[in-house]
Design a protein around this motif. Structure first.
Motif, PDB file in Angstrom:
ATOM      1  N   SER A 261      13.074  14.079   2.280  1.00 47.38           N
ATOM      2  CA  SER A 261      12.787  15.193   1.370  1.00 47.38           C
ATOM      3  C   SER A 261      13.783  15.268   0.213  1.00 47.38           C
ATOM      4  CB  SER A 261      12.773  16.508   2.143  1.00 47.38           C
ATOM      5  OG  SER A 261      14.020  16.717   2.770  1.00 47.38           O
TER       6      SER A 261
ATOM      7  N   GLU B 212      10.093  10.424   6.279  1.00 52.27           N
ATOM      8  CA  GLU B 212      10.111  11.188   5.033  1.00 52.27           C
ATOM      9  C   GLU B 212      11.533  11.579   4.665  1.00 52.27           C
ATOM     10  OE1 GLU B 212       8.348  15.268   3.056  1.00 52.27           O
ATOM     11  OE2 GLU B 212       7.506  14.519   4.924  1.00 52.27           O
TER      12      GLU B 212
ATOM     13  N   PHE C  92      14.870  12.575  -1.482  1.00 50.96           N
ATOM     14  CA  PHE C  92      14.861  11.261  -2.133  1.00 50.96           C
ATOM     15  C   PHE C  92      15.254  11.334  -3.603  1.00 50.96           C
ATOM     16  CE2 PHE C  92      12.791   7.791  -4.410  1.00 50.96           C
ATOM     17  CZ  PHE C  92      13.308   6.699  -3.710  1.00 50.96           C
ATOM     18  N   ASP C  93      14.829  12.372  -4.298  1.00 54.74           N
ATOM     19  CA  ASP C  93      15.131  12.477  -5.729  1.00 54.74           C
ATOM     20  C   ASP C  93      16.640  12.610  -5.983  1.00 54.74           C
ATOM     21  OD1 ASP C  93      15.081  15.021  -4.535  1.00 54.74           O
ATOM     22  OD2 ASP C  93      14.567  16.002  -6.419  1.00 54.74           O
TER      23      ASP C  93
ATOM     24  N   GLY D 175       9.490   9.127  -0.053  1.00 49.72           N
ATOM     25  CA  GLY D 175       9.886  10.146  -1.007  1.00 49.72           C
ATOM     26  C   GLY D 175       8.881  10.184  -2.141  1.00 49.72           C
ATOM     27  N   TYR D 176       9.122   9.354  -3.138  1.00 51.68           N
ATOM     28  CA  TYR D 176       8.301   9.320  -4.344  1.00 51.68           C
ATOM     29  C   TYR D 176       6.862   8.930  -4.009  1.00 51.68           C
ATOM     30  CZ  TYR D 176       6.737   7.905  -8.966  1.00 51.68           C
ATOM     31  OH  TYR D 176       6.040   7.763 -10.127  1.00 51.68           O
ATOM     32  N   ARG D 177       5.906   9.772  -4.377  1.00 51.98           N
ATOM     33  CA  ARG D 177       4.463   9.535  -4.208  1.00 51.98           C
ATOM     34  C   ARG D 177       4.063   9.213  -2.766  1.00 51.98           C
ATOM     35  NH1 ARG D 177       1.446   6.223  -8.385  1.00 51.98           N
ATOM     36  NH2 ARG D 177      -0.178   7.452  -7.442  1.00 51.98           N
ATOM     37  N   LYS D 178       4.681   9.903  -1.834  1.00 55.11           N
ATOM     38  CA  LYS D 178       4.417   9.624  -0.420  1.00 55.11           C
ATOM     39  C   LYS D 178       2.946   9.775  -0.053  1.00 55.11           C
ATOM     40  CE  LYS D 178       5.228  14.178   1.358  1.00 55.11           C
ATOM     41  NZ  LYS D 178       5.762  14.987   2.390  1.00 55.11           N
TER      42      LYS D 178
ATOM     43  N   SER E 240      17.211   5.346  -1.948  1.00 51.00           N
ATOM     44  CA  SER E 240      16.785   4.597  -0.779  1.00 51.00           C
ATOM     45  C   SER E 240      17.836   4.404   0.298  1.00 51.00           C
ATOM     46  CB  SER E 240      16.258   3.228  -1.124  1.00 51.00           C
ATOM     47  OG  SER E 240      16.280   2.892  -2.406  1.00 51.00           O
TER      48      SER E 240
ATOM     49  N   GLU F 155       9.905  -1.504   0.081  1.00 57.27           N
ATOM     50  CA  GLU F 155      10.356  -0.610  -1.001  1.00 57.27           C
ATOM     51  C   GLU F 155       9.417  -0.797  -2.169  1.00 57.27           C
ATOM     52  OE1 GLU F 155      14.486   0.050  -1.764  1.00 57.27           O
ATOM     53  OE2 GLU F 155      15.000  -1.435  -0.253  1.00 57.27           O
TER      54      GLU F 155
ATOM     55  N   SER G 155      17.409   7.081   2.714  1.00 63.51           N
ATOM     56  CA  SER G 155      16.142   6.889   3.421  1.00 63.51           C
ATOM     57  C   SER G 155      16.318   5.906   4.574  1.00 63.51           C
ATOM     58  CB  SER G 155      15.055   6.383   2.477  1.00 63.51           C
ATOM     59  OG  SER G 155      14.802   7.322   1.464  1.00 63.51           O
TER      60      SER G 155
END
Length: 55
Positions: free
Chosen positions: A27, A25, A29-30, A2-5, A34, A54, A37
Motif C-alpha cells: 500500500s 500488496e 509503493f508510491d 502497487g502501481y495499477r494492481k 520495489s 517487475e 515490496s
C-alpha cells in the motif's frame, strides 16, 4: 503490488496453467518502491520456488 494492481490482477488472474499466482500488496509503493515490496513478500520468497515479475 502497487502501481495499477487492479490491471495486473485482471490480466494475470490467479492461475497460469498449473501455476498458482499469488501477489503481495504494497500500500505504500508510491513512497517505498520495489525493495519494500520484496520485503513484504519475504515469506513467499523463502518458502520455495517463485518468480518475481517487475513491470
Amino acid at each position: 503490488m502497487g502501481y495499477r494492481k487492479d490491471a495486473i490482477q485482471y490480466a494475470c488472474g490467479s492461475r497460469f496453467g498449473e501455476l498458482e499466482i499469488n501477489s503481495v500488496e504494497s500500500s505504500g509503493f508510491d513512497r517505498t518502491g520495489s525493495a519494500y515490496s520484496l520485503w513484504l513478500a519475504r515469506d513467499a520468497l523463502f518458502s520455495g520456488d517463485c518468480f518475481i515479475v517487475e513491470g
